[in-house]
Write an enzyme that holds these catalytic residues in place. Structure first.
Site, PDB file in Angstrom:
ATOM      1  N   HIS A   1       1.657  -4.577  -3.183  1.00 62.85           N
ATOM      2  CA  HIS A   1       0.507  -3.867  -2.624  1.00 62.85           C
ATOM      3  C   HIS A   1      -0.592  -4.831  -2.163  1.00 62.85           C
ATOM      4  O   HIS A   1      -1.158  -4.667  -1.073  1.00 62.85           O
ATOM      5  CB  HIS A   1      -0.042  -2.892  -3.674  1.00 62.85           C
TER       6      HIS A   1
ATOM      7  N   TYR B   1      -2.186   4.676  -6.474  1.00 64.02           N
ATOM      8  CA  TYR B   1      -2.765   5.917  -5.971  1.00 64.02           C
ATOM      9  C   TYR B   1      -2.816   7.004  -7.034  1.00 64.02           C
ATOM     10  O   TYR B   1      -3.578   7.969  -6.896  1.00 64.02           O
ATOM     11  CB  TYR B   1      -1.970   6.446  -4.777  1.00 64.02           C
TER      12      TYR B   1
END
Length: 274
Positions: free
Chosen positions: A105, A47
């Site tokens: 992830h 992110y």
């Protein structure tokens, strides 16, 4: 804030998703969410906002032990050295000495799953993560991780909402005592234009987004992490915790198509057979 309690961790049911916020916007969102009573914050290496999340935590004045912080390792680092380096770098950016949940992830077809799980267990054993888990694993791969016996899989994080049926994954998580965290739980606001959801919202004096959140949160082992930058929307999302959908509402939602996937990058696994 209602909590999910499993043999492996204790996690608030509603959290703040931070993708794709960055910089000052992200820090302000974290600060306002904590001020409203949020205690669950979700970020990731990919992110590019771990520094901002950490700054928001530091500025909030809330004790670290009162917060639940999740971060994730990206799919290009799924080796023992890569995972070890990734969690150290994430903690440095967050300015924390541990996270509450550390996740893979996305799976990588070239990864050695057992080696990755051993690396997660090493991070957990060293106190760098209080619990570990996985994101975006399809049912067969998720079952392999759950039954490997290498580290307790505390949580699966995956796309889940009123337009996507994730029953096999929900059932696996419940069977093995794992929490289940939904991303994109509000369908990127697609529910706002859905006549069926608008009708349910009107009946309850709620918003379509609150209906979508209430639907996923009705399961005791399910959490949701909607992204919301503004204090008004953050407060409205908290209001979904008190919304109780009735049998008629659930039947209406059950009749909606359940094959709408909003997040499906080129590197995604085979969702049906993986």
């Amino acid at each position: 804030m209602p909590m999910i309690e499993t043999p492996h961790m204790r996690m608030p049911k509603l959290g703040l998703g931070t993708w794709p916020m960055k910089g000052a916007e992200c820090q302000a969102a974290v600060e306002s969410a904590i001020g409203l009573g949020y205690r669950h914050l979700d970020t990731a290496e990919m992110y590019g906002n771990e520094e901002a999340v950490g700054a928001g935590i530091a500025a909030s004045g809330v004790a670290r032990d009162a917060l639940f912080v999740t971060t994730k390792v990206w799919h290009d680092k799924l080796t023992p050295d890569g995972i070890r380096g990734a969690i150290a770098a994430s903690l440095a950016r967050l300015k924390l000495d541990h996270v509450d949940l550390f996740l893979i992830h996305w799976p990588n077809p070239a990864m050695d799953l057992d080696a990755c799980l051993r690396s997660l267990e090493a991070a957990r054993g060293a106190g760098l993560a209080r619990a570990v888990g996985v994101c975006n694993f399809p049912p067969k791969l998720f079952r392999r991780a759950l039954t490997a016996g290498i580290t307790p899989i505390a949580c699966l994080q995956v796309e889940h909402h009123i337009y996507l049926d994730q029953t096999p994954l929900l059932d696996l998580a419940r069977e093995h005592g794992a929490a289940f965290t939904c991303y994109s739980p509000t369908t990127k606001n697609a529910v706002a234009e859905d006549p069926a959801i608008r009708g349910i919202a009107q009946k309850h004096g709620a918003t379509p987004v609150q209906v979508a959140l209430a639907w996923v949160l009705r399961h005791p082992h399910v959490a949701a992490i909607p992204k919301s930058a503004g204090v008004l929307n953050q407060g409205a999302n908290l209001g979904a915790l008190a919304l109780r959908l009735d049998a008629e509402d659930l039947a209406t939602i059950a009749a909606l198509p359940k094959n709408r996937r909003l997040v499906n990058p080129a590197f995604a696994p085979d969702w049906e057979n993986g």
